[in-house]
Every structure is written in structure tokens, then in C-alpha cells.
Design an enzyme around this catalytic site. Structure first.
Site, mmCIF file in Angstrom:
data_model
loop_
_atom_site.group_PDB
_atom_site.id
_atom_site.type_symbol
_atom_site.label_atom_id
_atom_site.label_comp_id
_atom_site.label_asym_id
_atom_site.label_seq_id
_atom_site.Cartn_x
_atom_site.Cartn_y
_atom_site.Cartn_z
ATOM 1 N N PHE A 187 20.676 27.168 63.723
ATOM 2 C CA PHE A 187 22.392 27.506 63.623
ATOM 3 C C PHE A 187 23.086 26.054 63.570
ATOM 4 C CE2 PHE A 187 26.917 28.334 65.794
ATOM 5 C CZ PHE A 187 27.498 28.713 64.822
ATOM 6 N N ASP A 217 18.972 19.355 66.637
ATOM 7 C CA ASP A 217 20.293 19.685 67.557
ATOM 8 C C ASP A 217 19.924 20.513 68.692
ATOM 9 O OD1 ASP A 217 22.113 21.980 68.074
ATOM 10 O OD2 ASP A 217 23.070 22.307 66.169
ATOM 11 N N LYS A 256 27.338 22.215 74.928
ATOM 12 C CA LYS A 256 26.937 23.861 75.879
ATOM 13 C C LYS A 256 26.734 23.417 76.701
ATOM 14 C CE LYS A 256 25.371 27.491 72.692
ATOM 15 N NZ LYS A 256 26.260 27.921 72.364
#
Length: 401
Positions: A141, A226, A255
Site C-alpha cells: 500500500f 516505502d 506518519k
């Protein structure tokens, strides 16, 4: 512990009338947080095992981050990147020194923006050789904007917004032979999460990341990792790939980067990052003084409180608790953990477990329908871990196999 004017029901009524309905929300209005606790508008307290969807690496309202933001907002809120700021330069230095490859940094506002920047940077590097394609892995994702969404090899997220962008080939996570087969003469990079988060806390098979680094070297490809969810100490290292001793060409972050303040970015090897020249890419709010100060305070907190080591301890404690639970609860089929990144796979849908825990005062997440995903703060106490695990165990054992 309550809001000044609005109840939860009033807030929900306003939200349903005036906000787009693209989120599945629980009927709770949170108004305050402190470390691993949050309170709703009626004063009910919840133990948060999933603070900020992984953004709350230091828990809610970490003191150093709060102080840094308060100081910065009183002196300089925002200036564009046509000017230098001390905080941004110091943050670039701090991340570069912890990256193990002396990388250069680009800052933006979110994980999807960071991955879009990485996609563009990979293509800029591949352009002189006629290369533009990127291989990404199933179950991964990478974000919701169109480039990052196309990179996300999960058809369910593509539904309704097709056609996707050209230039992406997919291969199974963990399968080096399949990845090599997906590479052609127009491929410029391979992009993946070192540990799949939304995909279900999937750890790489032994030798996979090392083999992938070797494959990219042999094929002349960039390796993009990622680390939006795994970075900033979540797994017990500054970056998850450091567990396997490899050096990527580009790492993306977001994040937890700024302790809960919105921020994203990437770190690239200097010879790769130098393709980002004036006019090639930008982010208006990227690396703004508030976010940069918050990120510096996050790094300071992690080091001052020895939270990299604590992340490892947290993972071991959760793994032990859930492994013991697996022995007496047939609904638990697997337990996976790397630092404070924990997945509990079930043989049934996980949504009812999330709701049962909410009623008992515990906040958790379910991903891929059957995996309970926990991303607790590195500042969580052993007592809080045990209390939350007790609640989750009770909720699971109450379900019928």
C-alpha cells in the site's frame, strides 16, 4: 474531560451533514489524548493501541513535540521553500546521519506525497536510458493519489477510478523470481514496503531483501523502500531495512516522522537525489518550520528515552502474550511482530473484535479483513500492554469459533 459545547451526538450530526462520507467512523468523538490514553466528549477513557494510525509513535501530545510546536508557532508559522530555515536544514542533517547512506532529503506533507516524489525521482533517473516503469508488489500500500494508488497492487483500491497510470508492473511480495520476470528493458525501479503494514504486517522471507538489493544492482535499477509506516524507530531500528543490512536508493517517510504533526519526506542517495532540480518537483508546505521542529523533537525524544531498544521490548512482550493466546484460542492462526508493529491473524472477520474492544475501552485496528493490526506508542508501559492484551484476549475468547 468534556468539550465546551458539543456532545458526541451533536458532533456526529454536524459531520454527517457537512463532511464527505468517505470514512468509516466509530460513534466516538475524541477530545483529548495523553500518551497511550484518549478521552471522548463524555469523559470516557480509552487505551489506544493504534494511535493516529501509526502517526502517534510517541503517543498523544508528546511533551517535547508539544513544546517545540508551541515555541515555533509563536515565531514563524510558514515560509515557502524559496527561503532557508534552520529547522529544515537541521532535520535534513539528522535524517541523513541516521540513514546509513548519507542521503539528501526532500520534505512534503504525507506518505502518498512522499511516494509520488519517489516515483517522479525514479523516472527522472531512468529517463536518460529510456526507462520509466516501476515494479511494485502485491499486498503493498503506497497511498491514495493516482501515482501512489497505481503503485498499490491491490485492485480493490483501484475500483471506480480506472484507468490507472501506465508504467507499473506487479509481482508477489517475497518472490524474487517473479520480480525478475516482471522487469523489462524499460524498468527503472522496484518499490516496496520492507514490512507490509496495511497488507497485514507481512515480514519479508529470509534473504528476500538482500536478494532484491542484489537483483536491482545487477539490473541497474533503483530500490525504493516505502517506510511510511515502518520508519522512525517503529521496528527497533531507525529504518526497518537496517535489520537486514541493506542500503536502498530512496526511502520514503511520513506518519511518525513529526510525532503526529503532518509531515512526509524522502531520503535519497546523493547521486539519485540530485535529479530533483528547480522546477522538477515541489511542495508548498513541505518542511515548514512547525513540522520540522516537531520532527527534530521526535528524534530527540527517541534518543533521549532509548526508544529504539524499547520498541524491541514492546514487540517481544506482545508476541509472547499473543503466542500464548494462540495456544488456547483457535481463532488466532498466526502472530507476527517486528518491534512495535504487531499483527494477529484470525480465522474469522476481525471487525467484530475491533468493536468488542472499543466497548471495553481499547482501540485497535483490523486490516485485510482478518488481521488485527497494532501500532502502539513506543512510550507505552508494560502495565498498559498487559491490560490491553487482557481486553483483547477477553474479546476473542468471547467469540464462537
Amino acid at each position: 474531560m468534556t468539550t465546551d459545547t458539543l456532545s458526541t451526538d451533536q458532533v456526529i450530526s454536524l459531520a454527517k451533514k457537512h463532511l464527505t462520507q468517505n470514512y468509516t467512523r466509530y460513534p466516538v468523538c475524541l477530545v483529548r489524548g495523553e500518551n497511550s490514553w484518549v478521552w471522548d466528549a463524555e469523559g470516557n477513557r480509552y487505551l489506544d493501541f493504534f494511535p493516529g494510525w501509526g502517526c502517534g509513535l510517541l503517543g498523544h501530545c508528546p511533551p517535547r513535540v508539544v513544546q517545540a510546536v508551541q515555541e515555533q508557532v509563536a515565531s514563524l508559522i510558514h515560509v515557502p521553500n524559496t527561503w532557508y530555515t534552520e529547522a529544515q536544514a537541521l532535520l535534513g542533517q539528522a535524517l541523513s546521519e541516521r540513514s546509513d547512506f548519507g542521503g539528501v532529503c526532500f520534505f512534503c506533507n504525507s506518505g502518498t506525497e512522499a511516494n509520488e516524489a519517489a516515483i517522479k525521482l525514479a523516472r527522472l533517473n531512468g529517463k536518460p536510458k529510456g526507462r520509466y516503469k516501476i515494479v511494485t508488489l502485491t499486498g503493498g500500500f503506497h497511498g491514495r493519489t493516482m501515482g501512489a494508488l497505481t503503485a498499490t497492487a491491490q485492485p480493490k483500491y483501484h475500483a471506480g477510478v480506472e484507468p490507472m497510470l501506465p508504467g507499473f508492473n506487479y509481482a508477489p511480495f517475497g518472490d524474487l523470481a517473479a520480480i525478475e520476470k516482471a522487469i523489462d528493458g524499460e524498468t527503472c525501479a522496484v518499490m516496496l514496503e520492507p514490512i507490509q503494514g496495511e497488507g497485514g504486517i507481512n515480514l519479508p522471507p529470509p534473504g528476500f531483501l538482500e536478494g532484491l538489493r542484489d537483483l536491482c544492482d545487477r539490473q541497474g535499477l533503483l530500490l525504493i523502500l516505502d517506510e511510511v509506516q515502518t520508519g522512525m524507530g517503529r521496528t527497533g531500528k531507525w529504518f526497518a531495512h537496517q535489520h537486514w543490512g541493506i542500503k536502498p536508493d530512496i526511502v520514503t517517510l511520513a506518519k511518525a516522522l513529526a510525532g503526529g504533526v503532518a509531515m512526509g519526506g524522502l531520503i535519497a542517495k546523493p547521486e539519485v537525489g540530485d535529479k530533483l532540480k528547480p522546477g522538477t518537483h515541489a511542495a508548498t508546505f513541505g518542511g515548514n518550520p512547525i513540522a520540522a521542529r516537531a520532527a527534530l523533537a521526535t528524534i530527540e525524544t527517541i534518543e533521549a528515552e532509548n526508544l529504539l531498544e524499547r520498541a524491541t521490548q514492546i514487540g517481544e512482550r506482545f508476541f509472547a502474550r499473543f503466542t500464548a493466546l494462540k495456544e488456547k484460542c483457535p481463532l488466532v492462526t498466526d502472530v507476527r511482530a517486528k518491534g512495535a508493529m504487531i499483527g494477529v491473524e484470525l480465522s474469522v472477520e476481525g471487525a467484530p473484535v475491533v468493536e468488542a474492544c472499543l466497548k471495553r475501552g481499547l482501540l485497535i485496528n483490523c486490516t485485510h479483513q482478518t488481521v488485527l493490526r497494532l501500532l502502539p506508542a513506543l512510550t507505552i508501559s508494560d502495565e498498559q500492554i498487559d491490560d490491553g492484551c487482557d481486553i483483547l484476549s477477553e474479546a476473542l475468547l468471547a467469540l464462537k469459533p
